[in-house]
Design a protein around this motif. Structure first.
Motif, PDB file in Angstrom:
ATOM      1  N   ASN A  33       0.774  -1.050   0.038  1.00 29.93           N
ATOM      2  CA  ASN A  33       0.079  -0.029  -0.032  1.00 29.93           C
ATOM      3  C   ASN A  33       0.951   1.284  -0.015  1.00 29.93           C
ATOM      4  O   ASN A  33       0.191   2.376  -0.023  1.00 29.93           O
ATOM      5  CB  ASN A  33      -0.978   0.059   1.312  1.00 29.93           C
ATOM      6  CG  ASN A  33      -0.409   0.032   2.679  1.00 29.93           C
ATOM      7  OD1 ASN A  33       0.951  -0.406   2.608  1.00 29.93           O
ATOM      8  ND2 ASN A  33      -0.959   0.282   3.598  1.00 29.93           N
ATOM      9  N   VAL A  60      -1.395   2.706   8.531  1.00 24.69           N
ATOM     10  CA  VAL A  60      -2.393   2.992   7.703  1.00 24.69           C
ATOM     11  C   VAL A  60      -1.908   3.730   6.818  1.00 24.69           C
ATOM     12  O   VAL A  60      -1.236   5.028   6.940  1.00 24.69           O
ATOM     13  CB  VAL A  60      -3.557   3.387   8.612  1.00 24.69           C
ATOM     14  CG1 VAL A  60      -4.934   3.881   7.538  1.00 24.69           C
ATOM     15  CG2 VAL A  60      -3.977   2.523   9.430  1.00 24.69           C
ATOM     16  N   ASN A  61      -2.353   3.597   5.420  1.00 22.28           N
ATOM     17  CA  ASN A  61      -1.918   4.456   4.470  1.00 22.28           C
ATOM     18  C   ASN A  61      -3.163   4.523   3.465  1.00 22.28           C
ATOM     19  O   ASN A  61      -3.571   3.550   2.618  1.00 22.28           O
ATOM     20  CB  ASN A  61      -0.701   4.075   3.474  1.00 22.28           C
ATOM     21  CG  ASN A  61      -0.521   5.048   2.181  1.00 22.28           C
ATOM     22  OD1 ASN A  61      -1.159   6.118   2.254  1.00 22.28           O
ATOM     23  ND2 ASN A  61       0.235   4.564   1.390  1.00 22.28           N
ATOM     24  N   ASP A  62      -4.201   5.481   3.607  1.00 24.16           N
ATOM     25  CA  ASP A  62      -5.426   5.393   2.754  1.00 24.16           C
ATOM     26  C   ASP A  62      -5.440   6.239   1.560  1.00 24.16           C
ATOM     27  O   ASP A  62      -6.501   6.287   0.916  1.00 24.16           O
ATOM     28  CB  ASP A  62      -6.460   6.124   3.794  1.00 24.16           C
ATOM     29  CG  ASP A  62      -6.881   5.292   4.907  1.00 24.16           C
ATOM     30  OD1 ASP A  62      -6.601   3.996   4.790  1.00 24.16           O
ATOM     31  OD2 ASP A  62      -7.203   5.770   5.919  1.00 24.16           O
ATOM     32  N   HIS A  63      -4.242   6.738   1.157  1.00 25.66           N
ATOM     33  CA  HIS A  63      -4.009   7.449  -0.132  1.00 25.66           C
ATOM     34  C   HIS A  63      -4.254   6.576  -1.282  1.00 25.66           C
ATOM     35  O   HIS A  63      -3.341   5.811  -1.432  1.00 25.66           O
ATOM     36  CB  HIS A  63      -2.829   8.374  -0.077  1.00 25.66           C
ATOM     37  CG  HIS A  63      -3.006   9.380  -1.052  1.00 25.66           C
ATOM     38  ND1 HIS A  63      -2.776   9.337  -2.482  1.00 25.66           N
ATOM     39  CD2 HIS A  63      -3.070  10.694  -0.814  1.00 25.66           C
ATOM     40  CE1 HIS A  63      -2.888  10.374  -3.050  1.00 25.66           C
ATOM     41  NE2 HIS A  63      -2.896  11.522  -2.095  1.00 25.66           N
ATOM     42  N   PRO A  64      -4.768   6.924  -2.305  1.00 22.98           N
ATOM     43  CA  PRO A  64      -5.156   5.849  -3.279  1.00 22.98           C
ATOM     44  C   PRO A  64      -4.018   6.305  -4.412  1.00 22.98           C
ATOM     45  O   PRO A  64      -4.342   6.494  -5.631  1.00 22.98           O
ATOM     46  CB  PRO A  64      -6.449   6.341  -4.063  1.00 22.98           C
ATOM     47  CG  PRO A  64      -6.861   7.609  -3.728  1.00 22.98           C
ATOM     48  CD  PRO A  64      -6.018   7.915  -2.246  1.00 22.98           C
TER      49      PRO A  64
END
Length: 74
Positions: A33, A60-64
């Motif tokens: 991710n 956590v890495n929520d950046h697409p």
């Protein structure tokens, strides 16, 4: 009495998807991710990488980022 010693907090770990370098002389790897490409190359030796898993602390890495095309400014 000794009051300076604090209890060590246990960091949660999980089986995480990673990319590992295929070069035997290189130990490079990266979290899936956090990769910029769908199939990345090793940043250390520019060898191809293969997908695998590793027990790592949760991050956590929520950046697409993978959805962007190569060369697109963020």
């Amino acid at each position: 009495m000794y009051f300076g010693k604090k209890a060590v907090e246990e960091i949660p770990e999980a089986d995480t998807a990673i990319w590992s370098c295929t070069n035997d002389g290189c130990n490079g790897w990266m979290r899936d991710n956090f990769a910029f490409e769908q199939v990345p190359v090793c940043a250390h030796c520019n060898s191809p990488m293969v997908s695998s898993t590793k027990m790592l602390p949760l991050v956590v890495n929520d950046h697409p980022i993978k959805m962007l095309k190569k060369g697109t400014l963020i």
